[in-house]
Scaffold this motif. Structure first.
Motif, mmCIF file in Angstrom:
data_model
loop_
_atom_site.group_PDB
_atom_site.id
_atom_site.type_symbol
_atom_site.label_atom_id
_atom_site.label_comp_id
_atom_site.label_asym_id
_atom_site.label_seq_id
_atom_site.Cartn_x
_atom_site.Cartn_y
_atom_site.Cartn_z
ATOM 1 N N VAL A 53 0.829 -1.205 0.000
ATOM 2 C CA VAL A 53 0.000 0.000 0.000
ATOM 3 C C VAL A 53 0.866 1.259 0.000
ATOM 4 N N ASP A 54 2.010 1.209 0.668
ATOM 5 C CA ASP A 54 2.902 2.378 0.718
ATOM 6 C C ASP A 54 3.395 2.793 -0.661
ATOM 7 N N VAL A 55 3.549 1.830 -1.566
ATOM 8 C CA VAL A 55 4.067 2.146 -2.908
ATOM 9 C C VAL A 55 3.003 1.884 -3.981
ATOM 10 N N LEU A 56 1.759 1.945 -3.572
ATOM 11 C CA LEU A 56 0.647 1.639 -4.467
ATOM 12 C C LEU A 56 0.697 2.507 -5.728
ATOM 13 N N VAL A 57 0.552 1.883 -6.876
ATOM 14 C CA VAL A 57 0.548 2.583 -8.158
ATOM 15 C C VAL A 57 -0.894 2.756 -8.617
ATOM 16 N N VAL A 58 -1.279 3.989 -8.913
ATOM 17 C CA VAL A 58 -2.610 4.244 -9.451
ATOM 18 C C VAL A 58 -2.513 4.324 -10.973
ATOM 19 N N PRO A 59 -3.601 4.050 -11.678
ATOM 20 C CA PRO A 59 -3.539 4.089 -13.146
ATOM 21 C C PRO A 59 -3.100 5.445 -13.687
ATOM 22 N N HIS A 60 -2.261 5.392 -14.716
ATOM 23 C CA HIS A 60 -1.853 6.603 -15.419
ATOM 24 C C HIS A 60 -2.877 6.991 -16.467
ATOM 25 N N HIS A 61 -3.638 6.007 -16.939
ATOM 26 C CA HIS A 61 -4.592 6.221 -18.019
ATOM 27 C C HIS A 61 -5.966 5.744 -17.563
ATOM 28 N N LYS A 62 -6.971 6.615 -17.687
ATOM 29 C CA LYS A 62 -8.321 6.305 -17.219
ATOM 30 C C LYS A 62 -9.227 6.037 -18.408
ATOM 31 N N VAL A 63 -9.854 4.871 -18.397
ATOM 32 C CA VAL A 63 -10.710 4.443 -19.497
ATOM 33 C C VAL A 63 -12.157 4.752 -19.150
ATOM 34 N N SER A 64 -12.777 5.662 -19.901
ATOM 35 C CA SER A 64 -14.170 6.020 -19.629
ATOM 36 C C SER A 64 -15.139 5.267 -20.528
ATOM 37 N N GLY A 65 -14.692 4.862 -21.700
ATOM 38 C CA GLY A 65 -15.508 4.065 -22.604
ATOM 39 C C GLY A 65 -14.709 2.875 -23.084
ATOM 40 N N GLU A 66 -14.076 3.025 -24.244
ATOM 41 C CA GLU A 66 -13.211 1.975 -24.782
ATOM 42 C C GLU A 66 -11.872 2.584 -25.176
ATOM 43 N N TRP A 67 -10.828 1.782 -25.062
ATOM 44 C CA TRP A 67 -9.468 2.230 -25.365
ATOM 45 C C TRP A 67 -8.748 1.077 -26.048
ATOM 46 N N THR A 68 -8.198 1.325 -27.228
ATOM 47 C CA THR A 68 -7.475 0.294 -27.958
ATOM 48 C C THR A 68 -5.984 0.445 -27.741
ATOM 49 N N LEU A 69 -5.348 -0.623 -27.286
ATOM 50 C CA LEU A 69 -3.900 -0.671 -27.125
ATOM 51 C C LEU A 69 -3.289 -1.423 -28.295
ATOM 52 N N ASP A 70 -2.253 -0.845 -28.881
ATOM 53 C CA ASP A 70 -1.517 -1.500 -29.958
ATOM 54 C C ASP A 70 -0.227 -2.060 -29.372
ATOM 55 N N LEU A 71 -0.134 -3.376 -29.312
ATOM 56 C CA LEU A 71 1.041 -4.042 -28.753
ATOM 57 C C LEU A 71 2.034 -4.461 -29.824
ATOM 58 N N GLY A 72 1.766 -4.116 -31.071
ATOM 59 C CA GLY A 72 2.699 -4.411 -32.150
ATOM 60 C C GLY A 72 2.419 -5.717 -32.852
ATOM 61 N N GLY A 73 2.817 -5.797 -34.133
ATOM 62 C CA GLY A 73 2.638 -7.018 -34.887
ATOM 63 C C GLY A 73 1.192 -7.355 -35.178
ATOM 64 N N GLY A 74 0.351 -6.333 -35.253
ATOM 65 C CA GLY A 74 -1.064 -6.555 -35.492
ATOM 66 C C GLY A 74 -1.861 -6.924 -34.260
ATOM 67 N N ARG A 75 -1.228 -6.938 -33.107
ATOM 68 C CA ARG A 75 -1.916 -7.290 -31.865
ATOM 69 C C ARG A 75 -2.515 -6.031 -31.233
ATOM 70 N N GLN A 76 -3.820 -5.894 -31.346
ATOM 71 C CA GLN A 76 -4.539 -4.806 -30.708
ATOM 72 C C GLN A 76 -5.479 -5.386 -29.666
ATOM 73 N N VAL A 77 -5.551 -4.718 -28.535
ATOM 74 C CA VAL A 77 -6.349 -5.181 -27.403
ATOM 75 C C VAL A 77 -7.310 -4.069 -27.014
ATOM 76 N N LEU A 78 -8.550 -4.424 -26.765
ATOM 77 C CA LEU A 78 -9.568 -3.444 -26.393
ATOM 78 C C LEU A 78 -9.806 -3.467 -24.891
ATOM 79 N N LEU A 79 -9.641 -2.314 -24.244
ATOM 80 C CA LEU A 79 -10.015 -2.132 -22.847
ATOM 81 C C LEU A 79 -11.387 -1.464 -22.820
ATOM 82 N N ALA A 80 -12.312 -2.020 -22.071
ATOM 83 C CA ALA A 80 -13.675 -1.489 -22.055
ATOM 84 C C ALA A 80 -14.165 -1.319 -20.623
ATOM 85 N N ASN A 81 -14.649 -0.129 -20.334
ATOM 86 C CA ASN A 81 -15.249 0.187 -19.037
ATOM 87 C C ASN A 81 -16.725 -0.187 -19.131
ATOM 88 N N VAL A 82 -17.077 -1.358 -18.576
ATOM 89 C CA VAL A 82 -18.449 -1.848 -18.697
ATOM 90 C C VAL A 82 -19.229 -1.748 -17.385
#
Length: 240
Positions: free
Chosen positions: A124-153
């Motif tokens: 808890v002393d070194v707890l990391v909070v998110p740097h990026h906040k997803v309010s709807g959907e967010w697509t991450l490109d991990l390279g090589g055609g690998r895209q991942v969808l983050l969705a706040n449902v």
């Protein structure tokens, strides 16, 4: 890769996609590999557990984890995050505020469930909070055609539920604790029971009938299981 998913103690779900069932609470952590990055989904309940996951992922992929997605702000899913230096951390909008204002509650919850007092305090002393906040959907490109969808449902299991959709054959959906297989879904004080069935409707609309659904706790399930759990929760909480 130097070792197979199975040799590393992970369950392979699709090409470049796997998950690990952690001890004690049977919480799931997921791993998605692209050619230019790697996404870890949830980080365990202590810094030690996070460090073990980091080492396993690096041995498995031959490189470091670059991104982390936190499915919700409960201790067994977030307290290992500080073990991953230099990662980009994502969470549903509002998770950052919850983690900042609820450090004492998070520590006490971890201890109440059996985490050692010192280990809980250190995390808890070194707890990391998110740097990026997803309010709807967010697509991450991990390279090589690998895209991942983050969705706040959410809200549902918590006030801030994020799911991760990995396209492919099969599609894989990391559900967090919106879905549980190894026990009855837990509705704690931050749950939103009236909204939970709707969150599962949104999850099912993202993944569809043929996806592999990965609960926050327990074995992998299919769409029929998620739909049945949705209906059980609706009946349990008296909502449609």
């Amino acid at each position: 890769m130097d070792v197979s998913w199975e040799e590393a103690g992970w369950e392979r779900l699709a090409p470049g996609v796997g998950r690990r069932r952690l001890p004690v609470w049977d919480a799931t952590t997921g791993l998605v590999a692209g050619s230019g990055g790697a996404l870890l989904i949830d980080t365990g309940s202590t810094l030690r557990e996070g460090a073990e996951l980091r080492g396993e992922a690096e041995r498995l992929l031959g490189r470091r984890v670059t991104h982390i997605a936190l499915t919700h702000p409960h201790f067994d899913h977030v307290l290992g995050t500080a073990a991953f230096a230099g990662t980009e951390v994502y969470g549903a909008v509002g998770v950052d505020e919850v983690l900042r204002r609820s450090r004492d509650e998070l520590r006490h919850d971890a201890m109440r469930h059996g985490v050692d007092r010192v280990a809980a305090a250190e995390a808890v002393d070194v707890l990391v909070v998110p740097h990026h906040k997803v309010s709807g959907e967010w697509t991450l490109d991990l390279g090589g055609g690998r895209q991942v969808l983050l969705a706040n449902v959410g809200p549902g299991h918590s006030g801030h539920d994020l799911v991760v959709l990995v396209p492919g054959t099969p599609e894989v959906v990391f559900c967090g604790d919106l879905v549980e297989e190894s026990g009855t879904p837990q509705a704690g004080p931050d749950a939103h029971p009236s909204s939970w069935p709707g969150a599962l409707d949104r999850l099912l609309s993202l993944g569809g009938e043929d996806a592999v659904y990965v609960p926050g706790h327990g074995a992998v399930v299919d769409a029929a299981y998620v739909r049945a759990q949705r209906d059980e929760l609706a009946a349990r909480f008296g909502v449609s």
